[in-house]
Design a protein around this motif. Sequence first.
Motif, PDB file in Angstrom:
ATOM      1  N   THR A   1      -0.162   3.302 -18.842  1.00 34.56           N
ATOM      2  CA  THR A   1       0.827   3.093 -17.795  1.00 34.56           C
ATOM      3  C   THR A   1       0.328   2.008 -16.850  1.00 34.56           C
ATOM      4  N   VAL A   2       1.092   0.938 -16.711  1.00 31.91           N
ATOM      5  CA  VAL A   2       0.675  -0.200 -15.881  1.00 31.91           C
ATOM      6  C   VAL A   2       1.841  -0.631 -14.996  1.00 31.91           C
ATOM      7  N   LEU A   3       1.590  -0.697 -13.687  1.00 37.28           N
ATOM      8  CA  LEU A   3       2.583  -1.149 -12.725  1.00 37.28           C
ATOM      9  C   LEU A   3       2.060  -2.372 -11.974  1.00 37.28           C
ATOM     10  N   TYR A   4       2.985  -3.215 -11.544  1.00 36.31           N
ATOM     11  CA  TYR A   4       2.662  -4.388 -10.750  1.00 36.31           C
ATOM     12  C   TYR A   4       3.495  -4.286  -9.470  1.00 36.31           C
ATOM     13  N   ILE A   5       2.836  -3.986  -8.355  1.00 42.94           N
ATOM     14  CA  ILE A   5       3.545  -3.716  -7.109  1.00 42.94           C
ATOM     15  C   ILE A   5       3.337  -4.866  -6.125  1.00 42.94           C
ATOM     16  N   THR A   6       4.440  -5.413  -5.648  1.00 40.12           N
ATOM     17  CA  THR A   6       4.401  -6.452  -4.627  1.00 40.12           C
ATOM     18  C   THR A   6       5.233  -5.987  -3.435  1.00 40.12           C
TER      19      THR A   6
ATOM     20  N   GLY B   1       0.807  -1.208   0.000  1.00 40.13           N
ATOM     21  CA  GLY B   1       0.000   0.000   0.000  1.00 40.13           C
ATOM     22  C   GLY B   1       0.844   1.263   0.000  1.00 40.13           C
ATOM     23  N   ARG B   2       1.928   1.250   0.772  1.00 38.52           N
ATOM     24  CA  ARG B   2       2.801   2.423   0.814  1.00 38.52           C
ATOM     25  C   ARG B   2       3.462   2.696  -0.536  1.00 38.52           C
ATOM     26  N   ARG B   3       3.958   1.644  -1.160  1.00 37.84           N
ATOM     27  CA  ARG B   3       4.590   1.847  -2.471  1.00 37.84           C
ATOM     28  C   ARG B   3       3.554   2.299  -3.494  1.00 37.84           C
TER      29      ARG B   3
ATOM     30  N   PHE C   1       7.225  -4.010 -10.890  1.00 38.75           N
ATOM     31  CA  PHE C   1       7.392  -4.246 -12.326  1.00 38.75           C
ATOM     32  C   PHE C   1       6.601  -3.208 -13.100  1.00 38.75           C
ATOM     33  N   ARG C   2       7.035  -2.946 -14.329  1.00 38.69           N
ATOM     34  CA  ARG C   2       6.313  -2.061 -15.236  1.00 38.69           C
ATOM     35  C   ARG C   2       6.025  -2.810 -16.529  1.00 38.69           C
TER      36      ARG C   2
ATOM     37  N   GLN D   1      -9.248  -1.090 -18.130  1.00 40.48           N
ATOM     38  CA  GLN D   1      -8.975  -0.802 -19.540  1.00 40.48           C
ATOM     39  C   GLN D   1      -9.046   0.683 -19.856  1.00 40.48           C
ATOM     40  N   ASN D   2      -9.661   1.466 -18.984  1.00 37.66           N
ATOM     41  CA  ASN D   2      -9.899   2.863 -19.320  1.00 37.66           C
ATOM     42  C   ASN D   2      -9.213   3.864 -18.399  1.00 37.66           C
ATOM     43  N   ALA D   3      -8.653   3.423 -17.293  1.00 34.04           N
ATOM     44  CA  ALA D   3      -7.948   4.335 -16.388  1.00 34.04           C
ATOM     45  C   ALA D   3      -6.655   4.834 -17.034  1.00 34.04           C
ATOM     46  N   GLN D   4      -6.241   6.034 -16.661  1.00 35.37           N
ATOM     47  CA  GLN D   4      -4.996   6.576 -17.188  1.00 35.37           C
ATOM     48  C   GLN D   4      -3.796   5.756 -16.709  1.00 35.37           C
ATOM     49  N   LYS D   5      -3.842   5.345 -15.431  1.00 35.25           N
ATOM     50  CA  LYS D   5      -2.769   4.532 -14.864  1.00 35.25           C
ATOM     51  C   LYS D   5      -3.392   3.392 -14.066  1.00 35.25           C
ATOM     52  N   VAL D   6      -2.847   2.186 -14.246  1.00 35.25           N
ATOM     53  CA  VAL D   6      -3.319   1.011 -13.520  1.00 35.25           C
ATOM     54  C   VAL D   6      -2.189   0.504 -12.633  1.00 35.25           C
ATOM     55  N   VAL D   7      -2.481   0.344 -11.352  1.00 38.87           N
ATOM     56  CA  VAL D   7      -1.492  -0.147 -10.395  1.00 38.87           C
ATOM     57  C   VAL D   7      -2.047  -1.420  -9.763  1.00 38.87           C
ATOM     58  N   PHE D   8      -1.473  -2.560 -10.137  1.00 42.08           N
ATOM     59  CA  PHE D   8      -1.884  -3.831  -9.548  1.00 42.08           C
ATOM     60  C   PHE D   8      -1.114  -4.036  -8.247  1.00 42.08           C
TER      61      PHE D   8
END
Length: 532
Positions: A459-464, A287-289, A469-470, A403-410
Motif C-alpha cells: 500500500t503506497v500513498l502520495y500525500i500533498t 501532516g494532518r492528512r 494519490f495511490r 521496501q519493507n513497511a506494510q504501508k508507505v505514505v510519502f
Amino acid sequence: MTKIDKKIDPTGVLDVINDGDTLALSGFSLIGACEDVLQTIESSYLENNSPKNLTLLHAAGHSDRENGIERLAHKGLVTKIIGSHWGLAPKWASLISENEVEAHCLSQGQLTHLFRDMAAGKPGTFSKSGLGTFIDPRLEGGRVNQKAKNEESLVDLIHLKEEEYLFYNQVPIDVCVLRGTTADEFGNITMEEEALKLDSLSVAQATKRFNGKVIIQVKNYVKRGTLPAKDVVIPGTCVDHIVVTENAEKNHRQTASTAFNAIYTGALKAPNEGMETQHLNARKIIGRRAVKELYPEAVVNLGTGIPGDTVGPVCSEEGILDEIHLTIESGAIGGIPLGGTDFGIARSPEAILEHSSQFDYYNGRGVDVTFMGGAEIDADGNVNVSKFGKVTTGCGGFIDITQNAQKVVFCFTFTAGSLKTDIYNHELDITQEGKFKKFVDKLHQITFSGEYAKNINQTVLYITERAVFRHTQEGIRLMEIAPGIDLQKDILDQMDFEPLYDDFVKTMDKDIFGTGKMDYKTEFLEKKQPNQ
C-alpha cells in the motif's frame, strides 16, 4: 593478571592508521562522533599529508554539517567513501558531485547487517532491500559518481531458491574508531551516557575478523573489573587502544545540541508536555492528512522533513500520540523523536536497540506505517530522495524502510521553490505556484521502486497539500483533491504526466483545513488494525 596498557593520547592513532587503510566509523548525525581522533587525523593530513588515500566506511550519515565525517572531507585524505547518507555533510556532497572521491552509496540497514555478517566471518550479506533501486547493479549498483562507475559495484544480483536478492560484498577493515562513555584498563567499554548503541560491537568484531585495530574514544577511564559486566557493550578482547577525551564538552558531545542530557538515554523521563502546536500551513495540511492513515497500536517510522516535523505534532495535538509507537531507524523506540542535526534520538525513549537489530525488525516488515518525504515522483510510482541534480545526498535508511513497511505514505508539497498557499474558510488557495515540478517524466535516481511495490502488493500513498494519490497496478491514481483546488490548473498542469483519475474525485476532508483541532481522536480509536 598481566596488566595491558591500552591507553594512548590522540596523536597515538597516527601510529595505527596507515596510508591506504580502510577506516570504519559508527555514528548517527553527531552521535558517536570521536572528535579528538577525527581532528587529529585531519590536522595530520593537512600538515603532513598523512594518513592519505583512505577508504572511509560508515553506515549512517555522521555529521552536523561541520564535525564528524566532515573532518575527513579533504581531497586525497579519503579516496573512496562507502556510506548511506551525506545530507548533513556538505563538503562530502561536494567532493562526491565533483568526482573528487570514489563514492558508493548503499542502504543504511544493509551496511549495519554487513558489519555484523563480516564479524561472523561471512563474505557479505544478502537481502531483497535495494532491488529495483539505484543500488541494484542492473541500474547503478550504488555507484553514485563517475569515479565509482569506473570500478566494480560492491553489490551483486544473485538468485536463491529461485528468487532475486542483492548480495552486498564484504569490505575488509584495517582500523575502526568507535565511541563509548567509560573504559576500564582492559578496554571493556560501557555506553551509559551515549544516546544510541549504534553498531559499535559489530564494527569492532568485524575489524578484529580482518586482524584490524580497534580504537575507542571515551570520557572516563577506570580500574579493570569495576564495570558491571552486563553494562559492557564492547568487551576488552575487541579493543586495542583507548583515547580518553580531555574536553568532553567540545569533543565528546552526546548530540550536536547538548553535551549530555539523561532524557536522551531514557535514564530520566521528561514530563509529558506534548509537542508544540503548529500554525496552519501547507506542511501541517500534509501532516494532518497523513495522520488519517494511522490506527491504534501502529508501529510507525518517521522520515526527516515534513513527516518528522508534522506527523508527531499533529498526533500530539489530536491526543493520539500515546496510542501509536514511534520508532527511529537508529534504534530508538518510543518517546518523542528529534529532528535536524539531532535526528536519530528521542526524548524519553522506552527502548534503545542496536542499530542492526532495529533494521532486523524493519526488514522483517515490522513497521506498520512509514511516513517519508519525496523530491521526484514519476508515472510508475518511483520516488527519488537521494540525488538532486548533480548533488548526491544518499538514501540513508529510506530503502530498507520503504521496501519493507506494510504501508508507505510519502509526504511532500506538490511543487517546490517559493510555493505559497493560503487557507481560508476550509479551502486551499495556491497564491504562488512553486518553480519546480515534483511529478516528473524522469527521475534523477530511483530510491523507491514502484515496480517492486506493485509486485509485493504494498500500500503506497502520495500525500500533498492539494491532492492525494495511490499507487495501483495500473499506475498513479488521483484519489482526493483539496477543497478550493482546480483539477486542471492546480494539479494536471503542474505534472509532467497525467495520472489516472475518475470523473468524480473525492474532496479531502474539510477538517484538515480548519484552524482548530480536527477532533480526530474518536474516529481514530474506532479504527481497526488491518489484520483484525
